[in-house]
Design a protein around this motif. Sequence first.
Motif, mmCIF file in Angstrom:
data_model
loop_
_atom_site.group_PDB
_atom_site.id
_atom_site.type_symbol
_atom_site.label_atom_id
_atom_site.label_comp_id
_atom_site.label_asym_id
_atom_site.label_seq_id
_atom_site.Cartn_x
_atom_site.Cartn_y
_atom_site.Cartn_z
ATOM 1 N N ILE A 58 4.511 12.347 -7.562
ATOM 2 C CA ILE A 58 3.323 12.002 -6.777
ATOM 3 C C ILE A 58 2.221 13.021 -7.052
ATOM 4 O O ILE A 58 2.466 14.086 -7.623
ATOM 5 N N LYS A 59 1.016 12.697 -6.645
ATOM 6 C CA LYS A 59 -0.105 13.612 -6.833
ATOM 7 C C LYS A 59 -0.071 14.707 -5.769
ATOM 8 O O LYS A 59 0.313 14.471 -4.624
ATOM 9 N N ILE A 60 -0.494 15.903 -6.169
ATOM 10 C CA ILE A 60 -0.597 17.031 -5.247
ATOM 11 C C ILE A 60 -2.062 17.219 -4.890
ATOM 12 O O ILE A 60 -2.909 17.405 -5.768
ATOM 13 N N THR A 61 -2.379 17.166 -3.603
ATOM 14 C CA THR A 61 -3.751 17.384 -3.148
ATOM 15 C C THR A 61 -3.741 18.529 -2.137
ATOM 16 O O THR A 61 -2.808 18.650 -1.336
ATOM 17 N N VAL A 62 -4.771 19.369 -2.179
ATOM 18 C CA VAL A 62 -4.768 20.571 -1.341
ATOM 19 C C VAL A 62 -6.150 20.847 -0.772
ATOM 20 O O VAL A 62 -7.164 20.371 -1.277
ATOM 21 N N GLY A 81 7.994 5.080 -5.873
ATOM 22 C CA GLY A 81 6.556 4.900 -6.053
ATOM 23 C C GLY A 81 5.826 4.474 -4.802
ATOM 24 O O GLY A 81 4.721 3.916 -4.873
ATOM 25 N N GLU A 82 6.410 4.749 -3.633
ATOM 26 C CA GLU A 82 5.803 4.323 -2.372
ATOM 27 C C GLU A 82 4.862 5.367 -1.776
ATOM 28 O O GLU A 82 4.231 5.118 -0.746
ATOM 29 N N ILE A 83 4.778 6.545 -2.410
ATOM 30 C CA ILE A 83 3.896 7.605 -1.920
ATOM 31 C C ILE A 83 2.868 7.925 -2.998
ATOM 32 O O ILE A 83 3.225 8.200 -4.146
ATOM 33 N N ALA A 84 1.598 7.886 -2.619
ATOM 34 C CA ALA A 84 0.522 8.139 -3.585
ATOM 35 C C ALA A 84 0.320 9.627 -3.819
ATOM 36 O O ALA A 84 0.151 10.076 -4.954
ATOM 37 N N CYS A 85 0.327 10.406 -2.737
ATOM 38 C CA CYS A 85 0.067 11.836 -2.878
ATOM 39 C C CYS A 85 0.593 12.587 -1.672
ATOM 40 O O CYS A 85 0.876 12.003 -0.622
ATOM 41 N N ALA A 86 0.722 13.894 -1.846
ATOM 42 C CA ALA A 86 1.088 14.787 -0.749
ATOM 43 C C ALA A 86 -0.084 15.718 -0.488
ATOM 44 O O ALA A 86 -0.713 16.213 -1.423
ATOM 45 N N CYS A 87 -0.379 15.968 0.790
ATOM 46 C CA CYS A 87 -1.525 16.796 1.186
ATOM 47 C C CYS A 87 -1.026 18.113 1.769
ATOM 48 O O CYS A 87 -0.283 18.120 2.758
ATOM 49 N N PHE A 88 -1.461 19.217 1.171
ATOM 50 C CA PHE A 88 -1.036 20.546 1.601
ATOM 51 C C PHE A 88 -2.230 21.345 2.115
ATOM 52 O O PHE A 88 -3.331 21.242 1.588
ATOM 53 N N PHE A 89 -1.958 22.204 3.119
ATOM 54 C CA PHE A 89 -3.032 22.910 3.807
ATOM 55 C C PHE A 89 -2.919 24.430 3.741
ATOM 56 O O PHE A 89 -3.859 25.130 4.114
ATOM 57 N N SER A 90 -1.791 24.941 3.283
ATOM 58 C CA SER A 90 -1.613 26.393 3.213
ATOM 59 C C SER A 90 -0.462 26.721 2.282
ATOM 60 O O SER A 90 0.454 25.908 2.093
ATOM 61 N N PRO A 91 -0.470 27.922 1.699
ATOM 62 C CA PRO A 91 0.677 28.349 0.891
ATOM 63 C C PRO A 91 1.973 28.378 1.698
ATOM 64 O O PRO A 91 3.036 28.038 1.175
ATOM 65 N N SER A 92 1.899 28.755 2.972
ATOM 66 C CA SER A 92 3.109 28.813 3.802
ATOM 67 C C SER A 92 3.728 27.433 3.967
ATOM 68 O O SER A 92 4.950 27.264 3.856
ATOM 69 N N MET A 118 0.839 -1.199 0.000
ATOM 70 C CA MET A 118 0.000 0.000 0.000
ATOM 71 C C MET A 118 0.876 1.252 0.000
ATOM 72 O O MET A 118 1.794 1.378 0.810
ATOM 73 N N ARG A 119 0.583 2.166 -0.925
ATOM 74 C CA ARG A 119 1.341 3.412 -0.982
ATOM 75 C C ARG A 119 0.883 4.366 0.119
ATOM 76 O O ARG A 119 -0.283 4.380 0.509
ATOM 77 N N ALA A 120 1.803 5.173 0.595
ATOM 78 C CA ALA A 120 1.534 6.053 1.733
ATOM 79 C C ALA A 120 0.991 7.405 1.284
ATOM 80 O O ALA A 120 1.119 7.805 0.121
ATOM 81 N N ILE A 121 0.399 8.119 2.242
ATOM 82 C CA ILE A 121 -0.060 9.491 2.048
ATOM 83 C C ILE A 121 0.892 10.400 2.814
ATOM 84 O O ILE A 121 1.075 10.232 4.026
ATOM 85 N N LEU A 122 1.502 11.340 2.120
ATOM 86 C CA LEU A 122 2.413 12.293 2.752
ATOM 87 C C LEU A 122 1.600 13.511 3.187
ATOM 88 O O LEU A 122 1.055 14.231 2.352
ATOM 89 N N VAL A 123 1.507 13.726 4.483
ATOM 90 C CA VAL A 123 0.698 14.816 5.036
ATOM 91 C C VAL A 123 1.632 15.915 5.528
ATOM 92 O O VAL A 123 2.440 15.693 6.436
ATOM 93 N N ILE A 124 1.500 17.100 4.934
ATOM 94 C CA ILE A 124 2.431 18.191 5.234
ATOM 95 C C ILE A 124 1.927 18.993 6.436
ATOM 96 O O ILE A 124 1.592 20.175 6.366
ATOM 97 N N ARG A 125 1.850 18.327 7.555
ATOM 98 C CA ARG A 125 1.527 18.929 8.848
ATOM 99 C C ARG A 125 1.706 17.857 9.922
ATOM 100 O O ARG A 125 1.912 16.681 9.614
#
Length: 244
Positions: free
Chosen positions: A202-206, A174-185, A1-8
Motif C-alpha cells: 500500500i502507499k505510505i502517506t505522512v 488490495g482493499e487498502i489504498a494507503c496508510a496515514c502516519f502522524f509521528s515516528p513513534s 472502494m479501497r479503504a484508508i488506514l489511519v494510524i491513530r
Amino acid sequence: MRAILVIREFDNFSRILSESGLKVINCQTIAVAPLEDLSEFEAKLDAIKNYDGVFLTSANATEIFRTKLSARNVNFQGKIYVLGKRSFDLLKSENLNLVFAETANTAREMLENIALDELKNKRFLFVRGEKSLRVVPEFLGKIASVDEAIVYRSSRVTIADDKIKEIQAKSANGEIACACFFSPSGARSFLQQFGAEVLHQIKITVIGNTTAEFFERRDLKVDFVARRATAEDFAVELIEYLKI
C-alpha cells in the motif's frame, strides 16, 4: 472502494476523510499521557517570570502548559513561541504574547523565522514530550540558555491479533489504498507489530518530513508528504492526492 488506514484514533482527520466519502480504518498504535509526576515542570512554572520566553512544539505539551499555567493565574509577559495551528488555537484566547509563524511546519522552520537578536543571551523554557526531537535546545544552545521540561510520554498500544490479521488480509487483497502516519513513534509501533511487509502493498502517506525521514531510513518509500503540518490540511491534501 479501497479503504484508508489511519494510524491513530478516530478524530477530526478521520472525520474529514469519512465526510468526503472515503472508507476509514482506524488503528491506534500509541497513546499519549501526561507524566504522573509533573512537580519538576510545576516548579519551573512557579518561576516562569525568570524566563524570557517559552517554546511549545506540540499540541500535547501546549495543552498541559495551558492547564498548569492557568491554574497559577500568572501574568507572564514573555513570549510564547508556538509551532502548529492546533497549539496556537489552544492559546489564542489566553492573555499571552504568542509568536506563531503559520507557514512553519517544523521546529527548525519556526526558529529560522525568529530574528537572532530576539534570541541571543535570553533564557527560555522548552516544554516537550519524552521522545520529542531536541531541535530547539540544539539550535539555541550556543546563543541562549534553555531549560527543558518533559511533561508527557508516548506509550505503545498493543493491537489485537485479530485486528492485525484483518488489516494484513485487506492489504494483501488490495482493499487498502494507503496508510496515514502522524509521528515516528506511531510509525515505529506499527512496524513493531505489523512488520514492514504490509507497507510494501500500500502507499505510505505522512504528515511532516520527520516522519517521512523515519521511513526513508528504513528503505520504505513514502508516496505522499503533506505540505502543511496540521491534521486538517493533511486530510484535505490527501483527498486531492487520491483523486490523481
